[in-house]
Design a protein around this motif. Structure first.
Motif, PDB file in Angstrom:
ATOM      1  N   SER B  35      -4.901 -11.215 -13.355  1.00 52.69           N
ATOM      2  CA  SER B  35      -3.489 -10.941 -13.645  1.00 52.69           C
ATOM      3  C   SER B  35      -2.751 -10.370 -12.435  1.00 52.69           C
ATOM      4  CB  SER B  35      -3.387  -9.971 -14.817  1.00 52.69           C
ATOM      5  OG  SER B  35      -4.003  -8.752 -14.443  1.00 52.69           O
ATOM      6  N   LYS B  36      -3.463  -9.883 -11.455  1.00 52.68           N
ATOM      7  CA  LYS B  36      -2.797  -9.321 -10.268  1.00 52.68           C
ATOM      8  C   LYS B  36      -2.162 -10.416  -9.414  1.00 52.68           C
ATOM      9  CE  LYS B  36      -3.551  -6.062  -7.541  1.00 52.68           C
ATOM     10  NZ  LYS B  36      -4.145  -5.359  -6.410  1.00 52.68           N
ATOM     11  N   PHE B  74       2.896 -10.448  -1.926  1.00 53.13           N
ATOM     12  CA  PHE B  74       4.184  -9.880  -2.359  1.00 53.13           C
ATOM     13  C   PHE B  74       3.906  -8.640  -3.207  1.00 53.13           C
ATOM     14  CE2 PHE B  74       6.674 -14.183  -2.274  1.00 53.13           C
ATOM     15  CZ  PHE B  74       6.751 -14.096  -0.889  1.00 53.13           C
ATOM     16  N   LEU B  75       4.438  -7.511  -2.822  1.00 43.67           N
ATOM     17  CA  LEU B  75       4.246  -6.235  -3.533  1.00 43.67           C
ATOM     18  C   LEU B  75       2.758  -5.974  -3.769  1.00 43.67           C
ATOM     19  CD1 LEU B  75       7.125  -6.505  -6.191  1.00 43.67           C
ATOM     20  CD2 LEU B  75       7.194  -5.435  -3.927  1.00 43.67           C
ATOM     21  N   GLY B  76       1.953  -6.307  -2.790  1.00 44.28           N
ATOM     22  CA  GLY B  76       0.516  -6.047  -2.867  1.00 44.28           C
ATOM     23  C   GLY B  76      -0.261  -7.071  -3.676  1.00 44.28           C
ATOM     24  N   ARG B  77       0.411  -8.083  -4.202  1.00 50.55           N
ATOM     25  CA  ARG B  77      -0.277  -9.107  -4.995  1.00 50.55           C
ATOM     26  C   ARG B  77      -0.392 -10.402  -4.197  1.00 50.55           C
ATOM     27  NH1 ARG B  77       3.296  -9.284 -10.324  1.00 50.55           N
ATOM     28  NH2 ARG B  77       1.780 -10.876 -10.952  1.00 50.55           N
ATOM     29  N   GLN B 331      10.330 -17.491   3.260  1.00 53.06           N
ATOM     30  CA  GLN B 331      10.724 -16.378   4.138  1.00 53.06           C
ATOM     31  C   GLN B 331      11.830 -15.549   3.472  1.00 53.06           C
ATOM     32  OE1 GLN B 331      11.687 -18.617   7.686  1.00 53.06           O
ATOM     33  NE2 GLN B 331       9.567 -18.608   8.419  1.00 53.06           N
ATOM     34  N   PHE B 332      12.731 -16.229   2.770  1.00 54.76           N
ATOM     35  CA  PHE B 332      13.778 -15.501   2.039  1.00 54.76           C
ATOM     36  C   PHE B 332      13.179 -14.700   0.886  1.00 54.76           C
ATOM     37  CE2 PHE B 332      17.288 -17.903   4.052  1.00 54.76           C
ATOM     38  CZ  PHE B 332      18.187 -16.859   4.202  1.00 54.76           C
ATOM     39  N   TYR B 333      12.268 -15.317   0.126  1.00 53.80           N
ATOM     40  CA  TYR B 333      11.609 -14.570  -0.957  1.00 53.80           C
ATOM     41  C   TYR B 333      10.924 -13.321  -0.401  1.00 53.80           C
ATOM     42  CZ  TYR B 333      11.936 -17.467  -5.233  1.00 53.80           C
ATOM     43  OH  TYR B 333      12.365 -18.109  -6.373  1.00 53.80           O
ATOM     44  N   GLU B 334      10.224 -13.506   0.701  1.00 49.06           N
ATOM     45  CA  GLU B 334       9.466 -12.403   1.300  1.00 49.06           C
ATOM     46  C   GLU B 334      10.395 -11.240   1.654  1.00 49.06           C
ATOM     47  OE1 GLU B 334       7.743 -13.372   5.107  1.00 49.06           O
ATOM     48  OE2 GLU B 334       5.958 -12.159   4.674  1.00 49.06           O
ATOM     49  N   ALA B 335      11.492 -11.580   2.331  1.00 52.73           N
ATOM     50  CA  ALA B 335      12.421 -10.528   2.768  1.00 52.73           C
ATOM     51  C   ALA B 335      13.129  -9.880   1.575  1.00 52.73           C
ATOM     52  CB  ALA B 335      13.458 -11.132   3.724  1.00 52.73           C
ATOM     53  N   ALA B 340      14.167  -5.569  -2.350  1.00 52.01           N
ATOM     54  CA  ALA B 340      14.420  -5.156  -3.740  1.00 52.01           C
ATOM     55  C   ALA B 340      13.259  -4.360  -4.319  1.00 52.01           C
ATOM     56  CB  ALA B 340      14.666  -6.393  -4.599  1.00 52.01           C
ATOM     57  N   ASN B 341      12.082  -4.511  -3.713  1.00 43.42           N
ATOM     58  CA  ASN B 341      10.850  -3.902  -4.222  1.00 43.42           C
ATOM     59  C   ASN B 341      10.645  -4.288  -5.697  1.00 43.42           C
ATOM     60  OD1 ASN B 341       8.501  -2.451  -3.833  1.00 43.42           O
ATOM     61  ND2 ASN B 341       9.398  -0.565  -4.668  1.00 43.42           N
TER      62      ASN B 341
END
Lengths: 299, 417
Positions: B35-36, B74-77, B331-335, B340-341
């Motif tokens: 699930s992570k 993304f966010l550690g996942r 790259q946009f998603y990443e930034a 937004a965290n």
């Protein structure tokens, strides 16, 4: 509709030569494919919806062989030969089992083969398109007749297709084998009763039909893109040719293919938005006047 | 009666072994269902005549997946794509997009459809509120029309109106220099071909009012034989041809045009030349006026060249226009996720709006996501073809100031603003 442009074209030798050449090449390549469809229907009464697959595979085989041998001649021969063998296997393994079945069953088998081999092509050659490229011998400027453009490559293709049409026509009318094929088309039970091996005959008919379609695919490969599913577009026109010419008539297929070629060649000048429509109108008109097609046998 | 055991494995042993085997082989899949892991849905045209564009999108996303996971996800996942083939059918694209979210548990979408599919997916995104980036639709109204724009959907792709302005400015200059007034057009006979041709001509006539269209040709999409089209074009004797044919159709057209010496009889211009087309055309004529869909040498920077080389090394073919667009989407998603965290649709939409990122594909090394949910400042240039790599030379970058000026005027005409 631009009748002025069509009129101007028909009174200009350069335009007539260019558009006639255009019509001839479209028509003759179409004939090679449609001849197989009509031959198979004439003898076996099978509407081979998988015929476009032979055309597609012929092109791909030629593409591969050209890459290995660098010989366009070998590539075309390989495309034709491979599809002749494929035609025999197709007939023996699948079609021979449904000769007496409902036409729907035959249709389903053909359609399954189309879908399976579209996927096989994706696996073997990839889903993206390929282009064979023009053989070095034909990378020459076009020549001009009365100011009209005639590409040497197309002149050769038209010549090859015309030669095959003559061989096919004479072969069917003058040779013993041709007479047997024509007899089988009229009364297969009687042919069988006379001791002729109809199993072999049917397989040979599929080999000829497959070989012709494979050759058309290979001949056209230098100028047409190869992609999975490419057989479908030519299949529709092949059936129109077969219907207009008369189911089972090789001469009819030749005349109908040339008619379609010329409608495309000149229709694009006079009826640029309606060229396809013209072809279907021509088909409807011929079927209304002669339901059996131009050279078909009335039932 | 005595029961005797037969030699070999008993049924129970066999079942036990099969069970153990199944568990062993299933283990990686169990791990995948962790699930992570952040699942990202992508549907595109992965079969059919233009499948090469869909697969080039998937290839680019797989490279991004590796890069992002190596950097911590993304966010550690860790991220993982779920790819689906819409076959280019809009209704299938919409169904798949919904399924990717509702059944496959995807939290982000990359809609890599062409325009017909993207409009269908847009409505799914609007109803689900899931973050989505359209990566391949070039139809301007997708984001320009406020009635069609969706709150959590963005576009990272060329836009038709941008290309039309840039192309028209370049071609009007080219036509003036070479004294070309008589043009012919040739485009596929469906919405894209007709609408985009009309849009180019609208701007073209604005910049060069004295052009005359002497003939138009509308071949069917995927038409195997262009002979009658080519001969018709030759008969009309235009000074130049503008064509919107693409992929296999463009390759076949050029190959068939070559044997009629079409390229010696008229100048030719196209915005649709991509690396696979260039590679497939065995005798590419020199001097075709061409836009750069994706070109390793434009922008001529080490980062852009490195992307092209890495792609070629991994996939044994060169990237397409769709490749860079999908790369930039990630790259946009990443930034935005970093900013937004969060993965929430509204939070990401707020972060994406007005976001400017550094990327090799910007004309000055940056691309900005405008507040109308579409990107600007990506590399648009026009040059001319040459048979050998880099295939397009003398590339002139388009002026984004002028593009935006005329785009704004166009949006006012359409009553979008």
């Amino acid at each position: 509709m631009d009748l002025d442009a069509l009129g101007a074209c028909l009174t200009t030798p350069a335009c007539v030569v260019t558009q006639t050449t255009s019509g001839l090449i479209v028509g003759m390549l179409l004939f090679l494919v449609a001849a197989g469809v009509t031959l198979i229907f004439g003898v076996l009464k099978i509407v081979n919806f998988a015929h476009g697959t032979f055309y597609m595979l012929g092109g791909y085989v030629a593409y591969t062989v050209l890459g290995v041998t660098d010989s366009y001649t070998l590539a075309v021969l390989a495309g034709a030969l491979a599809m002749a063998v494929f035609g025999v296997l197709f007939e023996r393994a699948l079609i021979s089992r449904v000769y007496n079945s409902d036409v729907l069953m035959q249709l389903l088998i053909c359609y399954a083969v189309v879908l399976i081999f579209d996927d096989v092509v994706k696996i073997v050659w990839g889903p993206e398109f390929h282009a064979m490229g023009m053989p070095a011998a034909f990378q020459v400027p076009p020549f001009f007749i009365a100011g009209g453009v005639v590409p040497p490559f197309y002149a050769v293709l038209i010549g090859i297709a015309a030669l095959i049409a003559i061989i096919l026509g004479l072969g069917l009318s003058l040779t013993r084998f041709g007479k047997t094929v024509r007899a089988a088309a009229i009364n297969p039970q009687m042919v069988s009763a006379l001791g002729i091996n109809t199993t072999l005959l049917f397989a040979i008919v599929f080999a000829i039909g497959g070989g012709l379609a494979g050759m058309a695919g290979a001949l056209a490969a230098p100028v047409r893109s190869l992609s999975p599913g490419m057989g479908f577009s030519i299949l529709i026109e092949s059936f129109i040719v077969t219907v207009i010419g008369g189911m089972g008539s090789i001469l009819g297929a030749l005349v109908a293919a040339l008619l379609i070629g010329m409608v495309r060649g000149f229709g694009t000048i006079g009826f640029p938005q309606f060229t396809d429509g013209l072809i279907y109108i021509m088909m409807i008109a011929i079927l209304l006047l002669r339901p059996q097609g131009l050279f078909g046998r009335a039932s | 009666m005595t029961r005797t055991r037969k030699p070999g494995l008993s049924r129970r042993s066999t079942l036990a072994l099969m069970g153990a085997g199944a568990a062993t082989f299933a283990a990686p899949w169990v791990a995948r269902a962790d699930s992570k892991k952040l699942m990202i849905g992508m549907q595109s045209i992965l079969s059919g005549p233009i499948a090469l564009l869909g697969t080039s999108s998937r290839n680019a996303l797989l490279m991004e997946q590796d890069r992002i996971n190596a950097a911590g996800g993304f966010l550690g996942r860790q991220i993982e794509f779920v790819f689906r083939d819409s076959k280019g059918q809009p209704q299938e694209a919409a169904r798949l997009a919904r399924e990717l979210v509702n059944t496959n548990g995807c939290e982000l979408l990359v809609d890599a459809e062409a325009s017909s599919g993207a409009f269908a997916v847009q409505e799914v995104v609007r109803s689900l509120g899931v973050p989505c980036i359209h990566t391949n639709s070039e139809t301007s109204s997708l984001t320009a029309d406020p009635k069609i724009r969706a709150p959590t959907a963005f576009r990272v792709a060329r836009q038709g109106v941008h290309d039309a302005v840039a192309g028209s400015i370049y071609l009007s200059g080219y036509a003036n220099t070479n004294k070309i007034n008589k043009w012919a057009t040739c485009a596929p006979d469906y919405a894209y071909g007709r609408d985009t041709t009309a849009q180019y001509l609208e701007f073209f006539k604005k910049f060069k009012p004295d052009i005359e269209i002497v003939t138009e040709a509308w071949p069917k999409l995927g038409q195997p034989d262009f002979t009658e089209v080519i001969t018709k074009l030759i008969q009309a004797k235009p000074q130049a041809l503008f064509t919107l044919l693409y992929a296999g159709d463009l390759s076949a057209f050029v190959n068939q045009g070559n044997i009629y010496a079409l390229f010696a009889q008229m100048k030719v211009a196209t915005p649709n030349v991509d690396y696979p087309v260039l590679a497939a055309i065995k005798n590419l004529p020199a001097g075709i006026q061409s836009a750069t869909r994706y070109l390793e040498t434009f922008p001529d920077t080490p980062a852009n060249k490195a992307f092209g080389e890495a792609y070629l090394k991994r996939w044994k073919e060169r990237p397409t226009n769709w490749s860079w667009q999908n790369t930039v989407a990630m790259q946009f998603y990443e930034a935005a996720i970093k900013k937004a965290n969060s993965l929430d649709g509204k939070a990401l939409a707020a972060a994406l709006t007005g976001l400017k990122i550094n990327t090799p594909f910007g004309v000055d090394g940056t691309i900005t996501m405008r507040d109308d949910h579409t990107t600007i400042n990506y590399a648009i240039g026009w040059g001319q073809t040459t048979p050998k790599p880099p295939f397009i030379v003398d590339v002139k970058p388009s002026d984004w100031g002028k593009i935006i000026e005329y785009e704004t005027e166009w949006k006012k005409q359409q009553k979008y603003i």
